[in-house]
Design an enzyme around this catalytic site. Structure first.
Site, PDB file in Angstrom:
ATOM      1  N   HIS A  69      28.559  31.306   6.342  1.00 46.46           N
ATOM      2  CA  HIS A  69      27.173  30.946   6.051  1.00 46.46           C
ATOM      3  C   HIS A  69      26.973  29.447   6.178  1.00 46.46           C
ATOM      4  O   HIS A  69      27.893  28.652   6.021  1.00 46.46           O
ATOM      5  CB  HIS A  69      26.773  31.390   4.636  1.00 46.46           C
ATOM      6  CG  HIS A  69      27.506  30.671   3.537  1.00 46.46           C
ATOM      7  ND1 HIS A  69      28.840  30.917   3.251  1.00 46.46           N
ATOM      8  CD2 HIS A  69      27.116  29.708   2.662  1.00 46.46           C
ATOM      9  CE1 HIS A  69      29.224  30.145   2.239  1.00 46.46           C
ATOM     10  NE2 HIS A  69      28.205  29.394   1.874  1.00 46.46           N
ATOM     11  N   PHE A  70      25.742  29.071   6.490  1.00 47.54           N
ATOM     12  CA  PHE A  70      25.264  27.698   6.462  1.00 47.54           C
ATOM     13  C   PHE A  70      24.208  27.607   5.369  1.00 47.54           C
ATOM     14  O   PHE A  70      23.556  28.597   5.044  1.00 47.54           O
ATOM     15  CB  PHE A  70      24.642  27.294   7.799  1.00 47.54           C
ATOM     16  CG  PHE A  70      25.590  27.310   8.964  1.00 47.54           C
ATOM     17  CD1 PHE A  70      26.168  26.132   9.431  1.00 47.54           C
ATOM     18  CD2 PHE A  70      25.906  28.503   9.616  1.00 47.54           C
ATOM     19  CE1 PHE A  70      27.049  26.148  10.513  1.00 47.54           C
ATOM     20  CE2 PHE A  70      26.783  28.527  10.688  1.00 47.54           C
ATOM     21  CZ  PHE A  70      27.358  27.340  11.137  1.00 47.54           C
TER      22      PHE A  70
END
Length: 437
Positions: A243-244
């Site tokens: 994830h970012f």
């Protein structure tokens, strides 16, 4: 030796639970309207279909829009509208807009925020910091356990290469959609998570496709105040599911103000610079003939760091045109007992937002006494030494060179950089050697 530190995990979803709670789930379905096979069949979620950019399209847009008022970017308005909706529905753990925030007096303008609700009511857990690459563990919290109401929209490339929005698009399980979801413990306004190919359950490790997706999101937002960040394991990522993070902050990050010095430019136009006069040493990547070429150089650098077990953080700024890559060692120092008790008592884990200059403080006294000197002292502990960064840059430049050769995109130039100590006759435009910090 395995290094572990006691730390408090950040809650990013209302469905994040301890392992003991997970074991008590009914086998017939969770009842949470989640993103797993128990709840996903037949589900529909909004979808934003973005337009892939290339060199020709970017040039045409620039030439034809000189006398036109730029419209409000649709992704920008969609994301904020959906985020506001979730706020009205009470899905966040606290109101981040009520958190005290100030710009610290000084040359760089570090930002201090008092956020006392972000780490409370969670028992400490063991967090391994000596392995950047660790296998995905479905028994621990991951984003497939997020409730569908926390998902703002799917984020996928357009089939006809035009921006489209579908309010109720089917979730195609086999295609494993990428999604944008709220962070229920936000640092700032519009704080979201970009989760690439969520159903593939990828561990927290960057690959070329995932990083390009993050750059497309930055470019689509077309807002210089919208940045994306990435934390590797060992650099204060709290969840081992790819994830970012992203949010809006209507001032420049201090790291964006730091001067830089060019090291070299690749044959495809990607400029690589040292960050100067900043407490954390690192690199800045910008330029390139296309967004994908810039993305490939940066993602190849990240892959090299991962494979060499070097923790790092990434900031995507300037609508995807400027990318900061920061190798770091704070967690390792912490595990080895090399961080002062004064810094440990602040409970600040310096991940990408703190490294960029947005200091999220958990104690009232730290907020009241916030100063540029205090911020600088903390971040200096994050940085690799000059000698260690020199070694890391050698690894990165060799990896980028080899990767470009495999892509058949190199030219036979030499990186004339005696400080870096390389003789890469594959891809580099000659440049006078810089003097490192």
């Amino acid at each position: 030796m395995m290094l572990r530190i006691k730390r408090v995990p950040t809650i990013v979803s209302n469905f994040q639970k301890e392992e003991a709670d997970e074991d008590s789930r009914h086998a017939g379905g969770c009842g949470r309207n989640c993103l797993r096979s128990c709840c996903l069949p037949g589900a529909k979620l909004p979808m934003y279909a973005f337009k892939k950019m290339n060199k020709i399209e970017v040039e045409e847009k620039s030439a034809g829009s000189e006398n036109k008022q730029p419209p409000v970017p649709f992704l920008d308005s969609l994301l904020l509208g959906e985020w506001e909706d979730r706020m009205q529905r009470g899905l966040f753990r606290y109101d981040v807009t009520a958190c005290e925030t100030k710009v610290i007096r000084g040359l760089y303008g570090f930002i201090a925020q008092l956020n006392e609700g972000r780490h409370l009511k969670k028992r400490p857990t063991e967090f391994r910091v000596d392995k950047v690459l660790q296998p995905f563990d479905e028994n621990k919290f991951n984003f497939t356990k997020v409730g569908q109401e926390e998902v703002l929209f799917q984020f996928e490339p357009s089939m006809n290469n035009e921006v489209q929005f579908f309010p109720n698009a089917p979730v195609h399980i086999k295609n494993s959609p990428s999604v944008v979801a709220i962070n229920v413990s936000p640092i700032e306004y519009g704080h979201v998570l970009l989760i690439p190919r969520i159903l593939e359950c990828l561990p927290q490790r960057i690959d070329r496709d995932s990083f390009l997706l993050a750059l497309y999101m930055a470019a689509e937002a077309e807002n210089p105040y919208f940045r994306l960040g990435y934390n590797s394991l060992g650099a204060f990522a709290t969840i081992n599911h790819l994830h970012f993070q992203a949010y809006y902050l209507a001032v420049q990050f201090p790291i964006e103000r730091a001067p830089t010095r060019k090291i070299t430019t690749t044959s495809r136009g990607v400029k690589i610079c040292d960050i100067l006069n900043y407490p954390v040493r690192g690199l800045v990547f910008e330029g390139g003939n296309t967004l994908e070429e810039l993305s490939n150089v940066v993602s190849d650098s990240c892959i090299c760091l991962q494979e060499n077990n070097i923790p790092y953080n990434v900031l995507i700024a300037d609508s995807g045109k400027r990318i900061f890559v920061i190798p770091q060692c704070y967690a390792e120092k912490q595990a080895l007992g090399e961080v002062s008790s004064e810094l440990l008592d602040t409970q600040v884990n310096p991940a990408i937002w703190e490294i960029s200059g947005h200091m999220v403080l958990k104690r009232k006294e730290d907020y009241e006494e916030a100063s540029e000197e205090n911020a600088w002292r903390l971040l200096a502990e994050v940085s690799l030494s000059e000698e260690r960064l020199h070694e890391v840059k050698e690894l990165l430049f060799e990896a980028i060179s080899c990767s470009m050769e495999e892509d058949n995109g190199f030219t036979k130039n030499i990186l004339e950089d005696s400080d870096i100590g390389l003789n890469l006759s594959k891809m580099w435009t000659p440049l006078k050697a810089p003097t490192l910090l």
